[in-house]
Design an enzyme around this catalytic site. Sequence first.
Site, mmCIF file in Angstrom:
data_model
loop_
_atom_site.group_PDB
_atom_site.id
_atom_site.type_symbol
_atom_site.label_atom_id
_atom_site.label_comp_id
_atom_site.label_asym_id
_atom_site.label_seq_id
_atom_site.Cartn_x
_atom_site.Cartn_y
_atom_site.Cartn_z
ATOM 1 N N HIS A 11 0.792 -1.231 0.000
ATOM 2 C CA HIS A 11 0.000 0.000 0.000
ATOM 3 C C HIS A 11 0.822 1.277 0.000
ATOM 4 C CE1 HIS A 11 -3.156 -2.837 1.007
ATOM 5 N NE2 HIS A 11 -4.070 -1.922 1.143
ATOM 6 N N GLU A 36 -12.914 -9.643 0.326
ATOM 7 C CA GLU A 36 -13.699 -8.389 0.353
ATOM 8 C C GLU A 36 -14.133 -8.043 -1.059
ATOM 9 O OE1 GLU A 36 -10.608 -5.953 2.293
ATOM 10 O OE2 GLU A 36 -11.747 -6.142 4.138
ATOM 11 N N CYS A 81 -10.025 1.966 7.747
ATOM 12 C CA CYS A 81 -10.275 2.735 6.529
ATOM 13 C C CYS A 81 -11.657 3.381 6.513
ATOM 14 C CB CYS A 81 -10.112 1.837 5.300
ATOM 15 S SG CYS A 81 -10.975 0.262 5.413
#
Lengths: 641, 641
Positions: free
Chosen positions: B152, B312, B396
């Site tokens: 990330h 997800e 998040c």
Amino acid sequence: MSTPMQKHEVKAQRAAVVDTSHSPFAGLRPLSVAAVRINDAFWKPRLETNRTVTIPFQYQQCEATGRLDNFRRASGHYDGPFQGRFYNDSDVYKWLEAASWSLASQPDPHLESQVEDVITIIGAAQEENGYLDTYFTFERVPERWTNLRVLHELYCAGHLIQAAVAHHRATGSTSFLKIAVRLADHIVDTFGPDGIAGACGHPEVEMALVELARDTGDQRYVQEAQFFIDQRGQHLPLMSGSTYDQDHAPIREQREVVGHAVRALYLYSGVTDIYAETGEQALEEAVEALWQNFMTRKVYITGGAGARYEGEAFGENYELPNERAYTETCAAIASVMWNWRLLLLKKEARFADALETTLYNGVLSGVSLNGQEYFYQNPLADSGHHRRQPWFSTACCPPNVARLFASLPGYLYSTSNEGLWVHLYIANTAEVPLVNGQTITVQQRTNYPWEGEVELEVQTDRPAFFSLFLRIPAWAQGASITINGQVYSGSIEPGSYVEIQREWKAGDSVHLSLPLEVRMLESNQHVRNNYRRVAILRGPLVYCVEQVDNPGVDLDAIVLPAQSEWEVVARPELLGGIQTIQARALLHASKNAVDESPLYRPYKVEKPTYTSVLLTAIPYYIWANREAGAMQVWLPVDPYV
Amino acid sequence: MSTPMQKHEVKAQRAAVVDTSHSPFAGLRPLSVAAVRINDAFWKPRLETNRTVTIPFQYQQCEATGRLDNFRRASGHYDGPFQGRFYNDSDVYKWLEAASWSLASQPDPHLESQVEDVITIIGAAQEENGYLDTYFTFERVPERWTNLRVLHELYCAGHLIQAAVAHHRATGSTSFLKIAVRLADHIVDTFGPDGIAGACGHPEVEMALVELARDTGDQRYVQEAQFFIDQRGQHLPLMSGSTYDQDHAPIREQREVVGHAVRALYLYSGVTDIYAETGEQALEEAVEALWQNFMTRKVYITGGAGARYEGEAFGENYELPNERAYTETCAAIASVMWNWRLLLLKKEARFADALETTLYNGVLSGVSLNGQEYFYQNPLADSGHHRRQPWFSTACCPPNVARLFASLPGYLYSTSNEGLWVHLYIANTAEVPLVNGQTITVQQRTNYPWEGEVELEVQTDRPAFFSLFLRIPAWAQGASITINGQVYSGSIEPGSYVEIQREWKAGDSVHLSLPLEVRMLESNQHVRNNYRRVAILRGPLVYCVEQVDNPGVDLDAIVLPAQSEWEVVARPELLGGIQTIQARALLHASKNAVDESPLYRPYKVEKPTYTSVLLTAIPYYIWANREAGAMQVWLPVDPYV
């Protein structure tokens, strides 16, 4: 303490799957796998495929994927890195277990020497102190027993022990058992009140140790298994404290099946094994409550276990998605293992019913007709994308199927002091040792599960007084029995065993007639995604509709009328010979066009209009053996039509 | 090349969310967040809570969890280890973005100085060459840019840039923007045809770079964003090649929304941004096809995105489980972001419809009424176990909600050369710059979404000729318009904008009447678990039934009659003031007892018998704000009753 080996030589030819013969709290004794020769049209071809295709094919896979090289490497005979996953040893052990049970049923010199070669390779990898796990060798030696939760070290040991016990029972040879005993003794020396605390994140070693105790007479192994189950829920540093590996609560306080389904069902199997030896009431209560929760809240109609992909886990109560059912083949096998143990303890038909449902549906769907492709997940609905695979990097399911199939003859009967118990209806000839030392022969003739007529004929050199216990499946309303042509007048309760106590003479025969009507079942209202849907069953078989049998029909537009009339159609040419069932179904008139309608649309306030279509259903276990296409078990039903 | 800073000072007070003002391929220009003052009963309290509770609370969380210390550590002002996950910097950036938009709406000296302090802390952590990521400091310096797929790094950079752009647009200050430019320049220098290949496993930097180009005028950032999207599907060593991060195919060939839902929707947003600047047809085609697939196959009725917990991720077409819907709050926000970009490009009401549905349902459910608890997943059915949490280790969602709410005023209107576009009906006063340089004031008065009457009044110091574009939601069959009391006689098509072109004088008013009838929607037949179920909606709001409003009623035994008559009941005292809807529903007579019935049972071939019950439904967005209990969106319906 007795020397284990001597004491047990007498059992060598008793190839029992879970040997409760001397377990103080078990009601039944298993028959040897070698004592039962299956000769029916349904299972015999599958078991032959298992023996002649699957077992050789899996050996090649173990060789090709480096699983055998890992053992050669550990003993210095292979120069390369460890290959594959840290739990890969277990697949070799499960293959050995499958091969051993197969040898019990059918001598096979080539397989026998192959088995001995593999045992030699394994034995060479064992260390002086008994330790054996090829992952934790060379640079990984310092990591031994440091991550019990994740690294499956005791799980692999458990599979070694189970395989060795099977090999010993099946062949009488102690070559593998000696390795297992050395490893088990090392475990006993290492773990316990005076040693390392903790248990394996993936249960398996618990039931293996109890079986080893049964095979060797050494009760330390039961104590060690008990030690491991007692570790759970204690929040020791080596455990997770989570439901994932059933570490959220002490086992005696657990009442809901949770977490990783295979881990859960292996654990409960181990606990059941321990109870059979110790009779501890708190264990029995936990196991009974867990079984009730499983069967009334969390099991699929196929016997499949485990609703969720994430964590390969049980979901909440009534959480039973169809397309995304995880229902791992290994979990269904684990359910068979657990129900078998409970049956041996409690002599109650509910466990045999669950075992049979799971075997014929949730397990059997896991392997292709050709014996070379496997499902990891066994969903109850699919769009056509889910297909069996020849192997997996985590290859637990393939050899698990192989060992269950190879041992299947051992699940048909049990004995007790009262007589002979018939659990499964599969044509076979069985040699049955009675409690008085006499051995009789029982011939079972049937075309079950396609037909419900079962003939059992007794052959004996002299009359024998005993009870014959016949399982009446819970679905078999209206079952009837004749004895030598005379109608049995006692009560016949579905979901129980009928006891026929008499003196049996040579040629005596019992005829059981099980009504194989097509049944429509609905789900408990809390299973929301099965709302106003039914599943179609006949005998032990769950049926499904597959696209290939219903070309051009949008399976999502089908509706069954409440009063569906199903016709059974024998199809000897199809998929090795099956029976399909057919009915006129309704097709939602507005819904069968190629669907480009929006995802959501105003609800039309009108009664549905239907056209008619002939619908063909096949047994669920055999889906995905032809061209890919949609499949559904749960079909919409219209109660007003 | 122009010096970016100088060129952009003029935009300082233009706090636009996605600034397409000069994008050659965008049809609309956004309004500044500062230009619109929301003053309604529905949103204003939520935005106030966001400003006065959520933003301060999240600052404390960033401090308490070491997220700020990580920056202090990187600059040598904190002596301890890195805390939390490798992407934790991004939460601080999202908090800064939220705080910046909040400052655009409402001056707040305390918040402003807090923001400047955080920017100072961040700036101190930046390296000489512009690099900035607190995870890759000290011993992890050698790991920089070595694992783009997982770690990330560019994702965090993207959030820094987005936050800096927001800060600059909101406050006019370049303190943060300078940091962002240095980081972006470092990225431009590092990645590209002559530098490192690859892209971030989690898209985000792509849209950030385009926004930075818009803010600075520096087109290199657009080229860099284009470089990153071009990397996907090329099977470079730094990427996965999997659907999980949309790396399975070149972006121009992608036609199905797959993989991790937030990654997917952020990626498509970035691609849409690039298209707005470059006009490349292949990008437009991909984005259009992806949107069609999303909206016709994979979106929840709440606007929620992502069906699967595992990964997800989006599921297959029509795979939309209710209890186990993943529907991450961030994915709903990402859908708002994507639809907003598409709306600015294409001026089509379908995007505003999707944005509104998602905002009022899938996003708004993600945060509690008190502004301090959040859902990660937003299921459409629940047994009562799923509850909002104050924070997450992967946090998040909370600051993502905060930044969207703080920027909400920017989403209500846009302008084009033709005039003013009204996207959302929320009472407010807006300062609207027309293309001729004139600024008018528009007052919107409405109690939407509770009532469908909307009054728009124009204030202008001199008459202005322009078109007013009013969105007619797709559900608003029968909408009507009057202009200064005169009925508008043009065509009013739901799912489009009505253009009212005239010369507007001070005090001119338009009255839009949207019929807020209760609607029952059904799913496409391929959504199997919604078979014979309906969802209840009114205006943009999806409704649900929650146990607390229906005590003693088994929600799984409820059936709606096809002709349900719903009554709207204003409940000013409930949950900050909502409108519930009520109807007589049917209760499956045999099913409402405390359910100990078996999991599967023979299907009863009879028409169901019902009793009657008064059912209360509440807006979905506000469920789980009271005591825990079951909840359902999709309710069974009986077409024959």
